[in-house]
Design a protein around this motif. Structure first.
Motif, PDB file in Angstrom:
ATOM      1  N   ILE A 142       1.316  -1.197   0.343  1.00 48.16           N
ATOM      2  CA  ILE A 142       0.213  -0.045   0.020  1.00 48.16           C
ATOM      3  C   ILE A 142       0.901   1.236  -0.117  1.00 48.16           C
ATOM      4  CG2 ILE A 142      -2.058   0.890   1.203  1.00 48.16           C
ATOM      5  CD1 ILE A 142      -2.713  -1.291   2.356  1.00 48.16           C
ATOM      6  N   GLU A 143       0.350   2.412  -0.617  1.00 47.82           N
ATOM      7  CA  GLU A 143       1.590   3.698  -0.805  1.00 47.82           C
ATOM      8  C   GLU A 143       0.575   4.727  -0.269  1.00 47.82           C
ATOM      9  OE1 GLU A 143       2.186   6.951  -4.455  1.00 47.82           O
ATOM     10  OE2 GLU A 143       2.219   4.756  -4.839  1.00 47.82           O
ATOM     11  N   PHE A 144       1.525   5.009   0.567  1.00 52.21           N
ATOM     12  CA  PHE A 144       0.766   6.305   1.939  1.00 52.21           C
ATOM     13  C   PHE A 144       1.174   7.447   1.456  1.00 52.21           C
ATOM     14  CE2 PHE A 144       0.396   2.352   4.094  1.00 52.21           C
ATOM     15  CZ  PHE A 144      -0.781   2.156   4.695  1.00 52.21           C
ATOM     16  N   GLN A 145       0.769   8.758   0.801  1.00 55.19           N
ATOM     17  CA  GLN A 145       1.172   9.872   0.727  1.00 55.19           C
ATOM     18  C   GLN A 145       0.567  10.646   1.963  1.00 55.19           C
ATOM     19  OE1 GLN A 145      -1.088  12.785  -1.962  1.00 55.19           O
ATOM     20  NE2 GLN A 145       1.005  12.836  -2.313  1.00 55.19           N
ATOM     21  N   PHE A 146       1.628  11.256   2.802  1.00 53.71           N
ATOM     22  CA  PHE A 146       1.152  11.715   4.262  1.00 53.71           C
ATOM     23  C   PHE A 146       1.458  14.030   3.820  1.00 53.71           C
ATOM     24  CE2 PHE A 146       3.114   8.149   5.385  1.00 53.71           C
ATOM     25  CZ  PHE A 146       2.145   7.342   6.101  1.00 53.71           C
ATOM     26  N   VAL A 147       0.032  13.972   4.222  1.00 51.99           N
ATOM     27  CA  VAL A 147       0.046  15.519   3.515  1.00 51.99           C
ATOM     28  C   VAL A 147      -0.151  16.247   4.488  1.00 51.99           C
ATOM     29  CG1 VAL A 147      -1.194  17.440   2.315  1.00 51.99           C
ATOM     30  CG2 VAL A 147      -0.887  14.854   1.350  1.00 51.99           C
ATOM     31  N   ASN A 148       1.169  17.533   4.677  1.00 54.11           N
ATOM     32  CA  ASN A 148       1.356  17.577   6.160  1.00 54.11           C
ATOM     33  C   ASN A 148       1.086  19.318   5.749  1.00 54.11           C
ATOM     34  OD1 ASN A 148       1.624  18.864   8.777  1.00 54.11           O
ATOM     35  ND2 ASN A 148       3.381  17.288   9.359  1.00 54.11           N
ATOM     36  N   LEU A 149      -0.197  20.162   6.312  1.00 56.06           N
ATOM     37  CA  LEU A 149       0.256  21.291   5.769  1.00 56.06           C
ATOM     38  C   LEU A 149       0.112  22.407   6.646  1.00 56.06           C
ATOM     39  CD1 LEU A 149      -1.842  20.962   2.511  1.00 56.06           C
ATOM     40  CD2 LEU A 149       0.259  21.452   2.055  1.00 56.06           C
ATOM     41  N   ALA A 150       0.103  23.800   5.970  1.00 54.16           N
ATOM     42  CA  ALA A 150       0.374  23.961   8.028  1.00 54.16           C
ATOM     43  C   ALA A 150       0.740  25.960   7.370  1.00 54.16           C
ATOM     44  CB  ALA A 150       1.384  23.888   9.052  1.00 54.16           C
ATOM     45  N   SER A 151       1.475  26.160   6.198  1.00 52.50           N
ATOM     46  CA  SER A 151       1.655  27.888   5.990  1.00 52.50           C
ATOM     47  C   SER A 151       0.665  28.170   5.608  1.00 52.50           C
ATOM     48  CB  SER A 151       2.699  27.647   4.765  1.00 52.50           C
ATOM     49  OG  SER A 151       1.740  26.913   3.514  1.00 52.50           O
ATOM     50  N   ASP A 318       8.793   4.491  14.016  1.00 54.71           N
ATOM     51  CA  ASP A 318       7.018   5.265  13.477  1.00 54.71           C
ATOM     52  C   ASP A 318       8.274   6.007  12.144  1.00 54.71           C
ATOM     53  OD1 ASP A 318       6.848   5.284  16.301  1.00 54.71           O
ATOM     54  OD2 ASP A 318       8.422   7.041  16.891  1.00 54.71           O
ATOM     55  N   LEU A 319       7.542   6.534  11.817  1.00 54.63           N
ATOM     56  CA  LEU A 319       7.949   7.355  10.688  1.00 54.63           C
ATOM     57  C   LEU A 319       7.610   8.304  10.080  1.00 54.63           C
ATOM     58  CD1 LEU A 319       9.083   5.608   6.452  1.00 54.63           C
ATOM     59  CD2 LEU A 319       8.665   8.092   7.447  1.00 54.63           C
ATOM     60  N   TYR A 320       7.131   9.561   9.769  1.00 49.79           N
ATOM     61  CA  TYR A 320       6.754  10.762   9.765  1.00 49.79           C
ATOM     62  C   TYR A 320       7.495  12.320   9.496  1.00 49.79           C
ATOM     63  CZ  TYR A 320       9.312  11.868  13.730  1.00 49.79           C
ATOM     64  OH  TYR A 320       9.631  12.170  15.459  1.00 49.79           O
ATOM     65  N   SER A 321       6.582  13.056   9.441  1.00 48.43           N
ATOM     66  CA  SER A 321       7.592  14.734   8.933  1.00 48.43           C
ATOM     67  C   SER A 321       7.103  14.985  10.330  1.00 48.43           C
ATOM     68  CB  SER A 321       6.270  15.042   7.581  1.00 48.43           C
ATOM     69  OG  SER A 321       5.156  15.205   8.075  1.00 48.43           O
ATOM     70  N   SER A 322       7.513  16.517  10.236  1.00 49.94           N
ATOM     71  CA  SER A 322       7.412  17.624  11.763  1.00 49.94           C
ATOM     72  C   SER A 322       7.624  17.904  11.176  1.00 49.94           C
ATOM     73  CB  SER A 322       8.566  16.311  12.745  1.00 49.94           C
ATOM     74  OG  SER A 322       8.070  17.803  14.072  1.00 49.94           O
ATOM     75  N   MET A 323       7.106  19.967  10.919  1.00 51.12           N
ATOM     76  CA  MET A 323       7.523  21.088  11.225  1.00 51.12           C
ATOM     77  C   MET A 323       6.259  22.071  11.974  1.00 51.12           C
ATOM     78  SD  MET A 323       4.497  22.169   9.338  1.00 51.12           S
ATOM     79  CE  MET A 323       3.511  21.755   8.492  1.00 51.12           C
ATOM     80  N   ARG A 324       6.545  23.166  11.757  1.00 52.63           N
ATOM     81  CA  ARG A 324       5.377  24.131  12.158  1.00 52.63           C
ATOM     82  C   ARG A 324       5.724  25.418  11.042  1.00 52.63           C
ATOM     83  NH1 ARG A 324       8.611  23.274  16.889  1.00 52.63           N
ATOM     84  NH2 ARG A 324       8.273  22.867  18.977  1.00 52.63           N
ATOM     85  N   GLY A 325       4.568  25.925  10.838  1.00 49.23           N
ATOM     86  CA  GLY A 325       3.659  26.397   9.809  1.00 49.23           C
ATOM     87  C   GLY A 325       4.847  26.418   8.377  1.00 49.23           C
ATOM     88  N   GLN A 326       4.896  24.960   7.706  1.00 52.18           N
ATOM     89  CA  GLN A 326       5.311  25.004   7.384  1.00 52.18           C
ATOM     90  C   GLN A 326       4.315  23.492   6.272  1.00 52.18           C
ATOM     91  OE1 GLN A 326       8.105  26.561   6.416  1.00 52.18           O
ATOM     92  NE2 GLN A 326       8.917  27.326   8.482  1.00 52.18           N
ATOM     93  N   ASP A 327       4.563  23.181   5.461  1.00 53.72           N
ATOM     94  CA  ASP A 327       4.224  22.928   4.202  1.00 53.72           C
ATOM     95  C   ASP A 327       5.118  21.715   3.180  1.00 53.72           C
ATOM     96  OD1 ASP A 327       2.420  24.077   4.634  1.00 53.72           O
ATOM     97  OD2 ASP A 327       2.343  24.551   2.185  1.00 53.72           O
ATOM     98  N   VAL A 328       4.831  19.834   3.501  1.00 48.73           N
ATOM     99  CA  VAL A 328       5.512  18.863   3.741  1.00 48.73           C
ATOM    100  C   VAL A 328       4.733  18.104   2.821  1.00 48.73           C
ATOM    101  CG1 VAL A 328       6.158  18.375   5.891  1.00 48.73           C
ATOM    102  CG2 VAL A 328       7.509  17.714   4.109  1.00 48.73           C
ATOM    103  N   VAL A 329       4.535  17.225   2.091  1.00 46.07           N
ATOM    104  CA  VAL A 329       3.985  15.791   1.402  1.00 46.07           C
ATOM    105  C   VAL A 329       5.153  15.202   0.943  1.00 46.07           C
ATOM    106  CG1 VAL A 329       2.543  15.144  -0.148  1.00 46.07           C
ATOM    107  CG2 VAL A 329       1.701  17.630   0.699  1.00 46.07           C
ATOM    108  N   PHE A 330       4.703  13.384   1.306  1.00 46.04           N
ATOM    109  CA  PHE A 330       5.913  12.898   0.649  1.00 46.04           C
ATOM    110  C   PHE A 330       5.285  11.846   1.023  1.00 46.04           C
ATOM    111  CE2 PHE A 330       6.235  12.382   5.864  1.00 46.04           C
ATOM    112  CZ  PHE A 330       6.092  11.414   5.648  1.00 46.04           C
TER     113      PHE A 330
END
Length: 345
Positions: A142-151, A318-330
């Motif tokens: 299964i392919e997961f696209q992790f979307v994390n948008l905060a900008s 764990d496998l994850y993105s971490s940020m503040r006020g930015q955008d990252v998608v992987f």
């Protein structure tokens, strides 16, 4: 127990500046030898639809999104004496039909459930999160696209919030008293510390409007030293596979470390900069990433007095993105955790 899983992740990630200026030496891999390979996960490669959403906030555990959870495919031979149910934002609850816990959690930290983006990338929303699982054939990972948008937040406090989106495999405690992600209790010592995380990944989108804020994507291995039934120390070693940092020229391989307690448990937690330690970094093209955790485990302090790596039970990764006020998608697929066991041991 379930609340602790989420809060633990957010706790060690709250620190985004490197507290270490020491020149840590990276050990080299030992000479090759005949080894037995052992798959550590029930859902190796994540080929089974057997995952739930877990949501946490500074205000505590939040209801999960049942609409993005899927327990439709059970794990053959998986123990079924654990009955974990998850309260749904949509109402009701979700649980596996064999009454067991899921093999993997899709995790969001400090994201409100109503911000889930069901139609990314077609949505025009500037804030929110998504996982976007997909699989073309039943036997494919299964392919997961992790979307994390905060900008897109306008409130200053919202822009300062730490937000994390990714996945978590958890094996809580000796005797598997929590989640059934692992086939059994495995110790660091039985693999002579030779444990490898393998997965395919690519970087889909980055937006960094604030140069002073960091973005990173990390893979964290967790393990607990036990003396009998007593926890002695809970360790974590994280390896960054993507970093867009405020100070990218820093040569220190240690991004951050802490010896402070997590709850009541003594703990050693280190983040290692993969870009400084020969770990491939995510790019816009699919590539296989392999992290040899053995060489990074040896960077942490020695086991506590009276115990050894044979007493260090793997509690998860764990496998994850971490940020503040930015955008990252992987995107990530085919996640495997493999132990290499010396045949002469």
């Amino acid at each position: 127990m379930k609340k602790y899983i989420i809060i633990f992740i957010g706790t060690f990630s709250l620190f985004t500046n490197c507290g270490s200026k020491e020149n840590a030496e990276i050990p080299i891999n030992p000479p090759g030898e005949d080894k037995e390979t052992v798959d550590l996960l029930w859902n190796q490669g994540v080929k089974k639809k057997n995952y739930t959403h877990m949501n946490s906030h500074d205000r505590g555990r939040q209801p999960s999104l049942c609409a993005v959870s899927d327990l439709s495919e059970l794990i053959p031979g998986k123990p079924s004496n654990v009955n974990e149910t998850y309260a749904c934002l949509e109402g009701g609850s979700i649980a596996a039909t064999d009454r067991s816990a899921p093999s993997v959690h899709l995790v969001s930290i400090n994201c409100d459930g109503h911000e889930y983006i069901y139609d990314y990338p077609n949505s025009t929303r500037k804030t929110g999160f998504a996982f976007n699982p997909k699989r073309e054939n039943p036997d494919d990972p299964i392919e997961f696209q992790f979307v994390n948008l905060a900008s897109g937040y306008t409130n200053a406090d919202s822009l300062k919030y730490l937000r994390e989106v990714g996945l978590v495999f958890s094996n809580w405690g000796k005797s598997n008293t929590g989640n059934w992600a692992f086939k059994r209790d495995f110790t660091i010592g039985e693999f002579d510390k030779d444990i490898q995380l393998k997965f395919f990944a690519k970087l889909d989108h980055v937006n960094k409007p604030n140069a002073n804020n960091n973005i990173y994507i990390t893979c964290d291995l967790r393990y607990v030293f036990w003396n009998g039934n007593q926890k002695v120390r809970a360790d974590l070693v994280g390896v960054l596979v993507y970093e867009n940092l405020a100070n990218p020229s820093n040569p220190d391989p240690v991004y951050w470390k802490s010896s402070s307690n997590v709850g009541s448990d003594p703990s050693e937690r280190w983040f290692i900069r993969g870009a400084r330690t020969q770990v491939p970094q995510l790019t816009s093209e699919w590539k296989e990433i392999t992290i040899n955790f053995n060489k990074f485990i040896e960077m942490l302090p020695d086991p506590p007095a009276g115990v050894s790596y044979d007493d260090a039970v793997i509690s998860g990764f764990d496998l994850y993105s971490s940020m503040r006020g930015q955008d990252v998608v992987f995107s990530v697929k085919d996640v495997r955790l493999v132990g290499y066991k010396p045949t002469n041991k």
